[in-house]
Motif scaffolding. Structure first.
Motif, PDB file in Angstrom:
ATOM      1  N   LEU A 105       0.837  -1.203   0.000  1.00 45.14           N
ATOM      2  CA  LEU A 105       0.000   0.000   0.000  1.00 45.14           C
ATOM      3  C   LEU A 105       0.871   1.251   0.000  1.00 45.14           C
ATOM      4  CD1 LEU A 105      -2.991   0.824   0.046  1.00 45.14           C
ATOM      5  CD2 LEU A 105      -2.754   1.132   2.503  1.00 45.14           C
ATOM      6  N   ARG A 132       2.331   1.732  -3.210  1.00 39.96           N
ATOM      7  CA  ARG A 132       1.373   2.260  -4.181  1.00 39.96           C
ATOM      8  C   ARG A 132       1.190   3.770  -4.013  1.00 39.96           C
ATOM      9  NH1 ARG A 132      -3.387  -1.204  -2.979  1.00 39.96           N
ATOM     10  NH2 ARG A 132      -4.646   0.384  -4.011  1.00 39.96           N
ATOM     11  N   TYR A 133       1.147   4.213  -2.759  1.00 41.53           N
ATOM     12  CA  TYR A 133       1.045   5.658  -2.522  1.00 41.53           C
ATOM     13  C   TYR A 133       2.282   6.371  -3.053  1.00 41.53           C
ATOM     14  CZ  TYR A 133      -3.277   6.030   0.121  1.00 41.53           C
ATOM     15  OH  TYR A 133      -4.593   6.059   0.455  1.00 41.53           O
ATOM     16  N   ASN A 163       2.263   6.816  -6.686  1.00 41.77           N
ATOM     17  CA  ASN A 163       1.319   7.828  -7.151  1.00 41.77           C
ATOM     18  C   ASN A 163       1.432   9.123  -6.353  1.00 41.77           C
ATOM     19  OD1 ASN A 163      -0.190   6.260  -9.189  1.00 41.77           O
ATOM     20  ND2 ASN A 163      -0.623   4.982  -7.416  1.00 41.77           N
ATOM     21  N   TYR A 202       2.467  12.086  -6.894  1.00 44.06           N
ATOM     22  CA  TYR A 202       1.967  13.342  -7.481  1.00 44.06           C
ATOM     23  C   TYR A 202       0.454  13.428  -7.399  1.00 44.06           C
ATOM     24  CZ  TYR A 202       6.591  14.324  -9.293  1.00 44.06           C
ATOM     25  OH  TYR A 202       7.919  14.598  -9.394  1.00 44.06           O
ATOM     26  N   LEU A 203      -0.139  12.292  -7.742  1.00 47.13           N
ATOM     27  CA  LEU A 203      -1.602  12.248  -7.667  1.00 47.13           C
ATOM     28  C   LEU A 203      -2.058  12.597  -6.265  1.00 47.13           C
ATOM     29  CD1 LEU A 203      -3.141   9.135  -9.415  1.00 47.13           C
ATOM     30  CD2 LEU A 203      -3.386  11.529  -9.987  1.00 47.13           C
ATOM     31  N   PHE A 204      -1.393  11.971  -5.302  1.00 42.13           N
ATOM     32  CA  PHE A 204      -1.821  12.134  -3.923  1.00 42.13           C
ATOM     33  C   PHE A 204      -1.575  13.560  -3.440  1.00 42.13           C
ATOM     34  CE2 PHE A 204      -1.821  11.157   0.653  1.00 42.13           C
ATOM     35  CZ  PHE A 204      -3.101  10.648   0.681  1.00 42.13           C
ATOM     36  N   LEU A 215      -1.829  16.156  -5.174  1.00 46.40           N
ATOM     37  CA  LEU A 215      -2.915  16.985  -5.679  1.00 46.40           C
ATOM     38  C   LEU A 215      -4.140  16.881  -4.783  1.00 46.40           C
ATOM     39  CD1 LEU A 215      -2.828  16.287  -9.520  1.00 46.40           C
ATOM     40  CD2 LEU A 215      -2.121  18.342  -8.324  1.00 46.40           C
ATOM     41  N   LEU A 216      -4.321  15.704  -4.214  1.00 52.54           N
ATOM     42  CA  LEU A 216      -5.529  15.456  -3.442  1.00 52.54           C
ATOM     43  C   LEU A 216      -5.478  16.106  -2.059  1.00 52.54           C
ATOM     44  CD1 LEU A 216      -8.163  13.840  -3.735  1.00 52.54           C
ATOM     45  CD2 LEU A 216      -7.011  11.907  -2.678  1.00 52.54           C
ATOM     46  N   PRO A 231      -4.597  19.071  -0.538  1.00 54.42           N
ATOM     47  CA  PRO A 231      -5.249  20.335  -0.136  1.00 54.42           C
ATOM     48  C   PRO A 231      -6.770  20.195  -0.060  1.00 54.42           C
ATOM     49  CG  PRO A 231      -3.735  20.702  -1.963  1.00 54.42           C
ATOM     50  CD  PRO A 231      -3.813  19.237  -1.761  1.00 54.42           C
ATOM     51  N   GLY A 232      -7.323  19.486  -1.009  1.00 58.47           N
ATOM     52  CA  GLY A 232      -8.767  19.284  -1.021  1.00 58.47           C
ATOM     53  C   GLY A 232      -9.238  18.529   0.200  1.00 58.47           C
ATOM     54  N   VAL A 233      -8.506  17.458   0.519  1.00 59.59           N
ATOM     55  CA  VAL A 233      -8.900  16.652   1.683  1.00 59.59           C
ATOM     56  C   VAL A 233      -8.814  17.497   2.952  1.00 59.59           C
ATOM     57  CG1 VAL A 233      -8.228  14.704   3.120  1.00 59.59           C
ATOM     58  CG2 VAL A 233      -8.349  14.440   0.651  1.00 59.59           C
ATOM     59  N   TRP A 287      -9.208  20.689   3.177  1.00 54.88           N
ATOM     60  CA  TRP A 287     -10.349  21.609   3.173  1.00 54.88           C
ATOM     61  C   TRP A 287     -11.595  20.894   3.682  1.00 54.88           C
ATOM     62  CZ3 TRP A 287     -15.173  21.722   1.049  1.00 54.88           C
ATOM     63  CH2 TRP A 287     -15.857  22.959   1.130  1.00 54.88           C
TER      64      TRP A 287
END
Lengths: 294, 303, 517
Positions: free
Chosen positions: B6, B9-10, B13, B15-17, B19-20, B22-24, B26
């Motif tokens: 796991l 896998r993080y 990814n 870069y993907l994470f 990006l996520l 700041p949203g999380v 918020w």
């Protein structure tokens, strides 16, 4: 583009054009009558229907714009709309993209975490307390940060991203592009129609919002347009019922409260209505995919 | 073994994470932090003690709500009216978008599109006055028109038989243009090559719509449908409040108007939280169920 | 283009950060600081002159909360829930007083303090408004100072189409028999002379006159005393009698068949479109001043007469049919000769309280300020200054003995100007109306025969059952009037009404009545 049409198709098209025209007429009617009313002089009865008032005046608009607060309101509303929409869009895209990827670890968990908040929220009191403790009370940011992300809009963007064929992305990956590059170079340019849609949704909701301003803003210089227009409408009808205080306006006034109301609706909606035609080019059929592939 | 994978896998990814994050954050601050407010449904709210300090009362507010005959009726009315909305107002913008898409003249199309979204900007207060005049059985234009064909007159706003229909149709009229925007966006992204291919196969317009257009917008339609299910208890308060009257309470009183007349906006925070909790639990379940069904059928969904 | 967009948005964001940088206001220089909630249409500006004026006059700091008055209760409650309590605590809806007291948000105000710091206001209460004053009392202690709108002394106006009456050779009716003759003639006698059957006697609002004849206000929580006990008239046998009339009128085509959707078809609330469009011949909509005709009274500026402004509804009416005359009537007499009434407005408008935990010294100061700002201030210049701003700049006297002023400058066309300017501390503690308009209202006897509830507040039981009781009531009446149900359904309705909470409500009011009288 000379396309031969069958007889059935021609009839269908004719009917289609006609139906659209009728629908448009019915939709234009209320707006038109408001517009006409906003130019009506006080002598024209507010209850009568007319295509154009028998006596027109600009006094209603003059009255609306004579209030210096309206400019303050315009400034604040434009600020929250422009900044709020840009920030919302940036946030939405960056959250939507990872969630659109099937290989994001624990994707279901992250999605659930977010979608859950669409249905369960703490209500006004804790939100007010939060805004207070973040020192946002009486700040223009209080109208932006609490609604920075709209889950519905974000999911719509995400699903649009998902419908973009993986093949495009895979070939870029082979060329050594990372996720960020793929997002900016491939995904976003392909998603202009949905981005335009979400921009429109967000901007309109910012433009029309007023209750958050009543809760979070107490300073008169930070009021949004909608609250100020509501007040102008109220002042207009107050003059009709002044109880004490004697002679209000000695000269026969050329404005009527209903006409002022109509004028404020026009003033409040026209700027945001104008935004749509600018976004419309992104809704035109199938331009982008072809050009990008070629 | 599974744990390492796991983390790997993080890391893979990252870069993907990134990006996520700041949203999380918020969501945690602005949505999860205030969520303790939900406990109000199970407490008697005290201004002095605050939400956290107020005392627990269990399911008191829920049993009270369901003991009110008015609440039960409002509950069913909301469900029925929204079901009609789902049946008629949901497909309408899709059909509208498809029809609009068939218009060849770009100019005409743009004008229609722009005009069709105008009613969205008029509040129900303004529109209610217009509909009252338009729909009057004796002086309204619509009944005059129907009279020419020998039908009517109908008391659209005062007769329980027609009231729900009136609500659905007026709402459809107001929202069709605005709601079609998202479908127009989806339509605009269909690869034109697909149409050309279909045409080479000898498909006519109708077949084109069935075999090319509809499958292409299926994902967005699915998602909109799932969200629409979540709105089965949604609030059309403004519309109903401005159009209804005592003669149609039986069929037109919805949750929003009922709680408004109860005066829930003032001091009874606990009760109003209970109302929204009930409807939201049901909405959320409906969304989960619809989503599961949609996933099975065409693999598109929210999750 | 993409790059340009990025640069532009960064630039914009940077600019706005500067623009939006919050400013903190700190106002503590050892002075006593009083937070104040008020009836205000617009937020008071930071350096409002009138705030400064009163801060200097009373040697305190005044912190106005700026709560929009249309959403006042909702917004105030959010702040209360977050733990903030204002020092001067205005209760917008008198019915909420008990709730706030129960929640421990208000401080008891000792009667001694009211007498000591508010002698003039107290004297007025004693003389003119003892009942309203007593309403601020809960369990023997005062929590709210009654704010009284004397403008509410005028009940609903009763308007007839005089032109129609003349055409039919009829007079303004005074009892139910004459009234029936008039409305039947309005409906069937072609009063507008167009040869078409397109007129009716009355519509929804006109029915108030019928209910009023029996002393009822069926759509509101008006309680009466009948045989020494509290009664809710809309479920008493009298209501059945009244419904029998309405039902007959509906069947005979005298009551507008479209009365269900009301007389107002959007726009300004006071307008009865049915009346001004010549569809019905009588109505009771609006307030008396909405029906002012040209020449009803004059005001005088230095001896020069200024004609009154035409009422908002009259203006619309005259624009549509310039020759229409109207006549005002009095509530009807019943068959047995007893004088009926019609719905009146309650004079108790609000309560002014003191926030819990306010120290004694501060309470004294607030009461002192309220005394100065109230209607009983004998210095009429100070009284008007509190309401309108600086004399000579924002207003001047028109007729001082009639307490009417002329607005000046910006205030002339912007009502919210005075609130921005800081004129927010005044309150209507109740005084005799002296304006020419009120004089005219009294002359026309709009202050006669109003119906009032013996209990204008609200109790827990009422909050609880109100929605379903009101719904059941309105629904039953409409069904009986339109013939959807037989008249005898009324008895079933009353039984059902009492069962779903009506009895609890009446018992609660009875208990209050017994304890307070």
């Amino acid at each position: 583009m000379a396309v031969r049409r069958s007889k059935g198709e021609t009839i269908f098209l004719a009917v289609n054009y006609l139906v659209m025209a009728l629908l448009c007429l019915s939709m234009l009617f209320p707006f038109w009558s408001l517009l006409a009313k906003s130019f009506a002089a006080a002598s024209v009865p507010s209850t009568q229907l007319y295509f154009w008032p028998s006596q027109t005046t600009l006094a209603n608009y003059a009255r609306v714009f004579a209030n210096k607060n309206i400019w303050i309101g315009f400034g604040n509303t434009i600020f929250r709309t422009v900044v709020g929409t840009i920030l919302s869009l940036v946030m939405s895209i960056h959250v939507a993209y990872p969630l659109s990827k099937k290989y994001l670890p624990n994707r279901t968990f992250w999605t659930s975490l977010i979608v859950f908040t669409m249905f369960f929220s703490g209500g006004m009191i804790p939100e007010y307390i939060l805004v207070r403790s973040l020192k946002l009370y009486n700040s223009r940011w209080a109208l932006i940060f609490p609604i920075l992300l709209n889950t519905f809009n974000m999911i719509i963007i995400r699903n649009y991203f998902m419908s973009i064929p993986d093949s495009l992305e895979e070939s870029a990956k082979i060329d050594g592009a990372n996720d960020l590059l793929i997002l900016y170079r491939i995904i976003i340019p392909l998603s202009f129609p949905i981005i335009a849609t979400v921009v429109l949704w967000t901007a309109v909701s910012h433009w029309n919002a007023w209750f958050d301003s009543l809760i979070y803003i107490s300073d008169g210089n930070k009021q949004v347009l909608q609250t100020i227009l509501r007040r102008i409408v109220l002042e207009g009808s107050l003059q009709l019922m002044e109880l004490q205080g004697g002679a209000m306006a000695m000269e026969a006034s050329n404005v009527s409260s209903e006409a002022i109301k109509a004028a404020t609706v026009i003033v409040a909606t026209t700027p945001i209505l104008v935004a749509y035609p600018f976004l419309q080019k992104y809704f035109v059929k199938g331009v982008l995919v072809g050009s990008l592939k070629g | 073994m599974k744990k390492t994978s796991l983390i790997q896998r993080y890391w893979k990814n990252k870069y993907l994470f990134l990006l996520l994050i700041p949203g999380v954050l918020w969501y945690i601050v602005f949505k999860y932090f205030p969520i303790y407010g939900l406990t109000l449904a199970f407490k008697d709210f005290s201004f002095r003690k605050g939400i956290i300090g107020s005392s627990w009362v269990g399911l008191k507010h829920f049993t009270y709500l369901f003991s009110l005959s008015g609440f039960r009726r409002a509950f069913t009315n909301t469900l029925i009216i929204n079901f009609y909305q789902l049946l008629f107002s949901f497909p309408a913008p899709i059909i509208f978008a498809l029809l609009l898409n068939e218009i060849v003249h770009i100019g005409y199309k743009k004008v229609v599109q722009t005009i069709s979204y105008l009613p969205h900007f008029l509040s129900w207060v303004i529109l209610a006055g217009m509909f009252m005049q338009l729909l009057s059985p004796s002086t309204g234009a619509l009944n005059h028109l129907l009279g020419v064909f020998g039908i009517g007159p109908f008391y659209f706003l005062g007769d329980p038989r027609y009231f729900r229909g009136t609500l659905v149709v007026t709402n459809l009229w107001k929202s069709i243009g605005w709601n079609s925007i998202v479908y127009l966006a989806a339509l605009s992204n269909i690869d034109t090559q697909l149409y050309e291919a279909a045409r080479l196969d000898g498909a006519n317009k109708f077949q084109e719509i069935i075999h090319v257009t509809l499958p292409s917008i299926a994902p967005i339609v699915t998602v909109m449908l799932i969200f629409q299910m979540g709105k089965l208890f949604g609030d059309n308060f403004d519309q109903v409040f401005n159009l209804y009257n005592a003669a149609v309470y039986e069929v037109g009183d919805v949750l929003g108007t009922f709680t408004y007349r109860m005066g829930l906006r003032d001091m009874q925070y606990s009760l109003s939280t209970a109302v929204s909790l009930v409807t939201n639990v049901i909405s959320f379940s409906l969304v989960i169920i619809t989503n599961a069904i949609a996933k099975r059928i065409n693999d598109y969904g929210i999750w | 283009m993409k790059k340009g967009f990025v640069v532009l948005s960064i630039l914009f964001l940077g600019l706005t950060l500067v623009f939006a940088a919050g400013s903190k206001d700190a106002k503590t220089d050892g002075k006593m600081n009083i937070s104040w909630t008020a009836y205000q249409m617009a937020p008071t500006a930071k350096n409002a002159p009138m705030v400064k004026y009163y801060e200097d006059m009373f040697g305190v700091g005044l912190d106005v909360w700026n709560i929009d008055y249309q959403q006042y209760t909702e917004l105030l409650n959010i702040r209360l829930a977050a733990g903030e309590i204002p020092d001067m605590f205005m209760v917008m809806n008198p019915a909420d007083l008990s709730g706030y007291v129960e929640q421990g948000l208000l401080a008891p105000i000792p009667l001694e303090k009211i007498k000591k710091f508010m002698p003039n206001t107290y004297a007025t209460y004693q003389r003119d408004f003892p009942n309203e004053f007593a309403m601020g009392q809960i369990d023997g202690q005062f929590y709210g100072l009654a704010s009284i709108s004397t403008g509410n002394m005028f009940r609903l106006p009763i308007i007839y189409n005089q032109t129609w009456l003349d055409a039919l050779g009829l007079e303004v009716p005074t009892n139910i028999e004459e009234f029936e003759r008039v409305i039947y003639a309005f409906a069937h006698g072609d009063p507008d002379g167009n040869g078409k059957k397109d007129t009716y006697g009355l519509s929804m609002d006109g029915l108030e006159l019928l209910w009023g004849m029996y002393g009822m206000v069926p759509y509101q929580d008006y309680f009466s005393v009948k045989d020494g006990r509290i009664a809710f008239m809309p479920i008493e046998p009298e209501m059945k009698e009244a419904l029998a009339y309405a039902r007959k009128w509906y069947q005979d085509g005298v009551l507008d068949p479209e009365f269900i959707t009301g007389e107002n078809a959007g726009g300004y609330w006071a307008i009865s479109h049915s009346f001004i469009n010549g569809r019905v011949g009588m109505t009771v909509r609006g307030n008396y001043y909405h029906w002012l005709y040209p020449g009803d009274y004059n005001e005088y500026d230095d001896g020069k007469p200024i004609p009154n402004q035409v009422g908002a509804v009259s203006k619309e009416l005259l624009a549509i049919s310039p020759d229409t005359k109207i006549a005002f009537g009095q509530p009807l007499k019943n068959m047995d000769g007893t004088q009926g009434g019609i719905r009146g407005y309650h004079m108790l408008a609000r309560f002014y309280g003191i926030g819990a935990d306010v120290p004694e010294e501060k309470m004294d100061k607030i009461l002192e300020i309220l005394e100065h700002m109230g209607d009983s201030n004998p210095d009429r210049d100070a009284w008007a200054t509190a309401r309108h701003g600086i004399q000579g700049e924002d207003w001047r006297w028109l007729e001082k003995d009639h307490e009417t002023i002329l607005k000046l400058g910006q205030y002339m066309d912007r009502e919210s100007y005075r609130y921005e300017n800081g004129s927010v501390f005044w309150w209507t503690s109740g005084s005799e109306l002296k304006s020419r308009q009120a004089e005219w209202g009294r002359l026309m006897e709009f202050d006669k025969n109003g119906i009032y509830s013996v209990f204008p507040l609200s109790l827990e039981a009422m909050n609880r059952y109100n929605a379903q009781l009101q719904t059941l009531r309105e629904q039953a009446y409409i069904q009986i009037i339109t013939g959807a149900r037989p008249l005898d359904y009324f008895d079933t309705f009353v039984a059902e009404y009492l069962k779903i909470g009506g009895k609890e409500v009446i018992d609660a009011v009875q208990a209050w009545y017994a304890a307070n009288n």
